[in-house]
Design an enzyme around this catalytic site. Structure first.
Site, PDB file in Angstrom:
ATOM      1  N   LYS A  89      40.879  45.234  48.430  1.00  0.00           N
ATOM      2  CA  LYS A  89      40.636  44.227  47.396  1.00  0.00           C
ATOM      3  C   LYS A  89      41.580  43.049  47.551  1.00  0.00           C
ATOM      4  O   LYS A  89      41.189  41.903  47.412  1.00  0.00           O
ATOM      5  CB  LYS A  89      40.823  44.886  46.014  1.00  0.00           C
ATOM      6  CG  LYS A  89      40.593  43.955  44.834  1.00  0.00           C
ATOM      7  CD  LYS A  89      39.137  43.584  44.717  1.00  0.00           C
ATOM      8  CE  LYS A  89      38.863  42.588  43.618  1.00  0.00           C
ATOM      9  NZ  LYS A  89      37.534  41.966  43.793  1.00  0.00           N
ATOM     10  N   ARG A 129      42.587  48.271  45.107  1.00  0.00           N
ATOM     11  CA  ARG A 129      42.950  47.372  46.204  1.00  0.00           C
ATOM     12  C   ARG A 129      42.444  47.880  47.547  1.00  0.00           C
ATOM     13  O   ARG A 129      42.419  47.129  48.521  1.00  0.00           O
ATOM     14  CB  ARG A 129      44.469  47.226  46.280  1.00  0.00           C
ATOM     15  CG  ARG A 129      45.061  46.592  45.046  1.00  0.00           C
ATOM     16  CD  ARG A 129      46.532  46.888  44.963  1.00  0.00           C
ATOM     17  NE  ARG A 129      47.253  46.248  46.037  1.00  0.00           N
ATOM     18  CZ  ARG A 129      47.916  45.112  45.913  1.00  0.00           C
ATOM     19  NH1 ARG A 129      47.941  44.500  44.766  1.00  0.00           N
ATOM     20  NH2 ARG A 129      48.561  44.581  46.924  1.00  0.00           N
ATOM     21  N   HIS A 156      16.987  25.698  65.121  1.00  0.00           N
ATOM     22  CA  HIS A 156      18.007  25.464  66.152  1.00  0.00           C
ATOM     23  C   HIS A 156      18.558  26.781  66.693  1.00  0.00           C
ATOM     24  O   HIS A 156      19.632  26.803  67.285  1.00  0.00           O
ATOM     25  CB  HIS A 156      19.131  24.588  65.596  1.00  0.00           C
ATOM     26  CG  HIS A 156      18.636  23.257  65.137  1.00  0.00           C
ATOM     27  ND1 HIS A 156      18.177  22.298  65.999  1.00  0.00           N
ATOM     28  CD2 HIS A 156      18.467  22.749  63.880  1.00  0.00           C
ATOM     29  CE1 HIS A 156      17.759  21.242  65.311  1.00  0.00           C
ATOM     30  NE2 HIS A 156      17.922  21.486  64.021  1.00  0.00           N
ATOM     31  N   CYS A 188      47.692  48.070  50.845  1.00  0.00           N
ATOM     32  CA  CYS A 188      48.725  49.025  50.445  1.00  0.00           C
ATOM     33  C   CYS A 188      49.304  48.678  49.082  1.00  0.00           C
ATOM     34  O   CYS A 188      49.357  47.516  48.690  1.00  0.00           O
ATOM     35  CB  CYS A 188      49.856  49.010  51.455  1.00  0.00           C
ATOM     36  SG  CYS A 188      49.329  49.298  53.129  1.00  0.00           S
ATOM     37  N   ASN A 217      54.725  47.747  52.485  1.00  0.00           N
ATOM     38  CA  ASN A 217      53.461  47.009  52.579  1.00  0.00           C
ATOM     39  C   ASN A 217      53.641  45.936  53.644  1.00  0.00           C
ATOM     40  O   ASN A 217      54.719  45.346  53.723  1.00  0.00           O
ATOM     41  CB  ASN A 217      53.136  46.285  51.271  1.00  0.00           C
ATOM     42  CG  ASN A 217      52.663  47.230  50.194  1.00  0.00           C
ATOM     43  OD1 ASN A 217      52.530  48.417  50.421  1.00  0.00           O
ATOM     44  ND2 ASN A 217      52.424  46.685  49.012  1.00  0.00           N
ATOM     45  N   GLY A 218      52.597  45.628  54.362  1.00  0.00           N
ATOM     46  CA  GLY A 218      52.696  44.541  55.335  1.00  0.00           C
ATOM     47  C   GLY A 218      52.832  45.086  56.745  1.00  0.00           C
ATOM     48  O   GLY A 218      52.515  46.243  57.016  1.00  0.00           O
ATOM     49  N   GLU A 248      29.056  43.669  53.000  1.00  0.00           N
ATOM     50  CA  GLU A 248      30.269  44.425  52.688  1.00  0.00           C
ATOM     51  C   GLU A 248      29.996  45.724  51.938  1.00  0.00           C
ATOM     52  O   GLU A 248      30.741  46.676  52.105  1.00  0.00           O
ATOM     53  CB  GLU A 248      31.341  43.561  52.015  1.00  0.00           C
ATOM     54  CG  GLU A 248      31.167  43.216  50.571  1.00  0.00           C
ATOM     55  CD  GLU A 248      32.315  42.352  50.028  1.00  0.00           C
ATOM     56  OE1 GLU A 248      32.018  41.449  49.238  1.00  0.00           O
ATOM     57  OE2 GLU A 248      33.479  42.574  50.372  1.00  0.00           O
ATOM     58  N   LYS A 281      27.885  39.740  50.360  1.00  0.00           N
ATOM     59  CA  LYS A 281      27.767  40.876  49.438  1.00  0.00           C
ATOM     60  C   LYS A 281      26.988  42.008  50.101  1.00  0.00           C
ATOM     61  O   LYS A 281      27.386  43.159  50.032  1.00  0.00           O
ATOM     62  CB  LYS A 281      27.050  40.476  48.123  1.00  0.00           C
ATOM     63  CG  LYS A 281      27.822  39.629  47.145  1.00  0.00           C
ATOM     64  CD  LYS A 281      28.991  40.301  46.478  1.00  0.00           C
ATOM     65  CE  LYS A 281      30.249  40.151  47.285  1.00  0.00           C
ATOM     66  NZ  LYS A 281      31.063  38.989  47.054  1.00  0.00           N
ATOM     67  N   TRP A 326      46.804  51.490  53.424  1.00  0.00           N
ATOM     68  CA  TRP A 326      45.595  50.970  54.070  1.00  0.00           C
ATOM     69  C   TRP A 326      45.974  50.816  55.541  1.00  0.00           C
ATOM     70  O   TRP A 326      46.805  49.980  55.884  1.00  0.00           O
ATOM     71  CB  TRP A 326      45.223  49.621  53.444  1.00  0.00           C
ATOM     72  CG  TRP A 326      43.915  49.060  53.886  1.00  0.00           C
ATOM     73  CD1 TRP A 326      42.674  49.372  53.412  1.00  0.00           C
ATOM     74  CD2 TRP A 326      43.707  48.027  54.873  1.00  0.00           C
ATOM     75  NE1 TRP A 326      41.718  48.620  54.051  1.00  0.00           N
ATOM     76  CE2 TRP A 326      42.322  47.795  54.940  1.00  0.00           C
ATOM     77  CE3 TRP A 326      44.557  47.299  55.702  1.00  0.00           C
ATOM     78  CZ2 TRP A 326      41.768  46.855  55.809  1.00  0.00           C
ATOM     79  CZ3 TRP A 326      44.014  46.357  56.572  1.00  0.00           C
ATOM     80  CH2 TRP A 326      42.623  46.148  56.608  1.00  0.00           C
ATOM     81  N   GLU A 373      27.186  33.728  50.416  1.00  0.00           N
ATOM     82  CA  GLU A 373      27.780  34.719  49.512  1.00  0.00           C
ATOM     83  C   GLU A 373      26.853  35.945  49.391  1.00  0.00           C
ATOM     84  O   GLU A 373      27.326  37.084  49.380  1.00  0.00           O
ATOM     85  CB  GLU A 373      28.043  34.067  48.147  1.00  0.00           C
ATOM     86  CG  GLU A 373      28.560  34.984  47.055  1.00  0.00           C
ATOM     87  CD  GLU A 373      29.860  35.712  47.393  1.00  0.00           C
ATOM     88  OE1 GLU A 373      30.507  35.374  48.400  1.00  0.00           O
ATOM     89  OE2 GLU A 373      30.215  36.634  46.643  1.00  0.00           O
TER      90      GLU A 373
HETATM   91  O1  M6R Z   1      41.727  37.448  46.221  1.00  0.00           O
HETATM   92  P1  M6R Z   1      40.999  36.418  47.045  1.00  0.00           P
HETATM   93  O2  M6R Z   1      39.941  35.714  46.300  1.00  0.00           O
HETATM   94  O3  M6R Z   1      41.964  35.475  47.725  1.00  0.00           O
HETATM   95  O4  M6R Z   1      40.326  37.264  48.205  1.00  0.00           O
HETATM   96  C1  M6R Z   1      39.661  36.624  49.247  1.00  0.00           C
HETATM   97  C2  M6R Z   1      38.738  37.583  49.963  1.00  0.00           C
HETATM   98  O5  M6R Z   1      39.475  38.630  50.535  1.00  0.00           O
HETATM   99  C3  M6R Z   1      37.672  38.175  49.042  1.00  0.00           C
HETATM  100  O6  M6R Z   1      36.953  37.185  48.394  1.00  0.00           O
HETATM  101  C4  M6R Z   1      36.703  39.070  49.839  1.00  0.00           C
HETATM  102  O7  M6R Z   1      35.962  38.298  50.711  1.00  0.00           O
HETATM  103  C5  M6R Z   1      35.807  39.846  48.876  1.00  0.00           C
HETATM  104  N1  M6R Z   1      35.858  41.249  49.188  1.00  0.00           N
HETATM  105  C6  M6R Z   1      34.392  39.466  48.944  1.00  0.00           C
HETATM  106  O8  M6R Z   1      33.604  40.196  48.059  1.00  0.00           O
END
Ligand code: M6R
Length: 609
Positions: free
Chosen positions: A604, A27, A505, A2, A99-100, A489, A486, A75, A482
């Site tokens: 974000k 965001r 395993h 948000c 927000n929150g 997501e 990617k 959000w 990672e």
């Molecule tokens: O702003 P931050 O680096 O603390 O955010 C952490 C995660 O929310 C962020 O890295 C998230 O996993 C990304 N969307 C990954 O691409």
């Protein structure tokens, strides 16, 4: 997540609010709304499900006049994305954005219903509107009332409240979710992120935890959590809103992948002297503290956690300093034992991730030697609340999928490892090797990016797949993680990563022709071990995509596609091998037709836990 924007001005502010919301779009959100009050006390509210553009079109069709207003991108947490659940929420003349999460919204809702309030949304936010309305009826100014309401709320939130009978006043409260005041000339603003206000001001005051603020055109009056008047320093922001447009790129993510050589150059700039890493920006006391470090505890979430995992290999193998890495949401809720001389390092692109911030705050009660943040946003809560901070200079990252923030985090972490190692008597030749590898890195990544055209066709092989497995060994294991993150997501393909030695395993059971297996294979001491793991997959009919050093001795064969990559200095190989995995995920998402920059359900900046 948000976003909040508020303004008190003489001019009409609807456009300022909408532009502010646009700058918070990255965001992640699912609906947007605003409420504006004119000088006669007439309040108008517009809300739309979907993009800010839809809200802007609605306001363009029926322009809103008025100099006081609040706006919000939502959000969804409580209740589906719908117009009824979008903010601002209203209780007669009171409107609220938030927000929150208000954790005790259910008991509050019951109390308010007994008092005769009717709820029209499923949100937790609506209780704030009715509580403020109720308290206003008991007497007092909007400020008095918000100060009486705050102790009734539990949870982490940032909220801004407006009373249309008193145009020209906004009252806001910060408790766990950031808010910043923007100072103008005869007008003042409030937002959850300074980026939203850069078109109207560069003078900011950051609210601290527990602050309540009354904002009018001419004054900003802040009270701390005890209700005492508080001064918050005014800073001149240097932050650039360099998101601009996408230029020749189709998506921000693509642009940000391609910006990595420059982002790394910017991150390295000014941090070398006499062939060594120079982190004197940390201040004169920093070396004393670093020299006393006997252990490093890294805390982060998501992609940032993966960079912490790579750094663990570096801290231990290069600087000889023991290092642990933990996900912030786990660390904050367990009783951990603090090692002697332990430095806590938090990693975050945004510097506002709720769990990472909570972990940092907790660490202050636990007896750590000190805290150091590696962050991409100057002035963020994480930077302000840490003893030391090293900034990544990635520039604004808009794509929800983090790319350049990750590779610049790794760049900073490697410099920190070198500095710590230096103070701890690391062999000089290792520092030279690190310096050389870092200086060569931007050009290496340029080379890597020039192979994009050979990666793009691989994406076809994923278009009908539902699962994928990523493998790596050593410091490439977090890179496999990672790569999997990617892919999942932005393409919504289920992807998992394993340390390749773990295959037998369990995960080997998954291997068949429907499970593509992506391997990162630099030419290092683990190569032969990795080759055996690759054979284990081939023997079971798995379909392999191997991103391999051109000299690693691989060649295409039945069921195995080799993508030869130029040789890279071993120390920076984790950074280098990240890039093809970003490109692969990007091209798969294009084929799948997903929303690359704002993937479903994600935000974000994750400012709620
Ligand atoms: O702003 P931050 O680096 O603390 O955010 C952490 C995660 O929310 C962020 O890295 C998230 O996993 C990304 N969307 C990954 O691409």
């Amino acid at each position: 997540m948000c976003g909040i924007v508020g303004a008190v001005a003489q001019r009409d502010i609807a456009e300022i609010l909408i532009e502010g919301l646009r700058r918070l779009e990255y965001r992640g959100y699912d609906s947007a709304g605003l409420a504006v009050v004119d000088s006669q006390g007439h309040m108008a509210r517009v809300r739309r499900v979907g993009k800010v553009q839809k809200l802007a079109e609605a306001v363009e069709a029926e322009p809103l006049t008025g100099g006081t207003g609040i706006a919000h991108t939502r959000w969804a947490t409580h209740g589906e994305p719908s117009e009824a659940n979008a903010h601002p929420h209203v209780s007669e003349y009171v409107s609220v954005v938030h927000n929150g999460i208000i954790e005790n919204h259910e008991p509050l809702r019951e109390i308010l219903m007994e008092r005769g309030y009717r709820f029209v949304s499923e949100t937790d936010t609506e209780v704030i509107a009715h509580l403020v309305h109720w308290e206003l009826q008991q007497g007092g100014s909007l400020l008095d009332v918000v100060q009486r309401v705050i102790p009734q709320l539990r949870g982490a939130y940032g909220t801004v409240v407006m009373d249309s009978r008193d145009p020209g006043v906004l009252v806001a409260a910060r408790s766990g979710s950031p808010l910043v005041i923007g100072r103008g000339m005869g007008e003042n603003f409030i937002a959850s992120d300074q980026l939203a206000l850069l078109p109207v001001t560069r003078r900011f005051q950051f609210l601290e935890e527990g602050d309540v603020v009354e904002v009018t055109r001419r004054s900003v009056t802040i009270f701390d959590k005890q209700g005492n008047p508080a001064m918050r320093p005014e800073i001149e922001s240097q932050v650039q809103y360099d998101a601009g447009d996408k230029g020749a790129y189709r998506h921000y993510m693509q642009k940000e992948i391609y910006e990595q050589p420059q982002a790394i150059k910017n991150t390295l700039a000014g941090r070398f002297s006499h062939g060594q890493i120079d982190l004197s920006e940390l201040g004169p006391q920093a070396d004393d503290m670093l020299a006393r470090v006997q252990h490093v505890q890294i805390i982060a979430c998501g992609t940032s956690y993966h960079s912490g995992m790579v750094a663990r290999y570096w801290f231990e193998s290069l600087a000889g300093v023991p290092c642990d890495v933990e996900i912030a949401s786990e660390f904050r809720y367990r009783k951990s034992a603090v090692r002697p001389g332990s430095l806590i390092i938090t990693l975050s692109q945004s510097g506002e991730t709720a769990d990472t911030l909570a972990a940092l705050r907790l660490s202050k009660e636990l007896g750590y030697l000190g805290s150091l943040a590696v962050c991409n946003v100057a002035g963020s809560s994480l930077v302000r609340e840490s003893d030391l901070a090293l900034m990544t200079k990635a520039g604004t990252e808009i794509g929800v999928a983090s790319t350049k923030a990750f590779t610049t985090q790794l760049t900073v972490l490697l410099m920190l490892v070198a500095r710590l190692g230096h103070l701890k008597g690391m062999n000089e030749s290792i520092e030279h090797e690190i310096v050389h590898a870092l200086q060569a890195l931007p050009a290496r990544i340029e080379q890597m990016l020039s192979l994009d055209k050979s990666i793009e066709p691989l994406a076809e092989g994923f278009s009908d797949k539902h699962h994928a497995l990523f493998l790596g060994r050593g410091d490439q294991y977090p890179i496999a993680m990672e790569g999997a993150l990617k892919l999942k997501e932005i393409s919504y393909i289920h992807a998992e990563a394993y340390a390749a030695g773990e295959l037998k395993h369990g995960p080997l059971a998954l291997i068949d022709a429907d499970m593509p297996v992506i391997v990162v294979a630099p030419n290092n001491e683990l190569l032969e071990k990795l080759k055996s793991n690759i054979e284990e997959v081939r023997a079971r009919g798995g379909l392999l995509y191997v991103f391999a050093d051109q000299d690693a001795g691989f060649s295409d064969s039945e069921g195995m596609k080799i993508i030869p990559l130029p040789h890279v200095e071993e120390i920076v190989a984790p950074i280098f091998y990240t890039v093809p995995l970003q490109l692969l995920a990007y091209h798969v998402a294009l084929i799948k037709g997903t929303d690359v920059d704002q993937p479903r359900n994600l935000a974000k900046s994750v400012t709620v836990e």
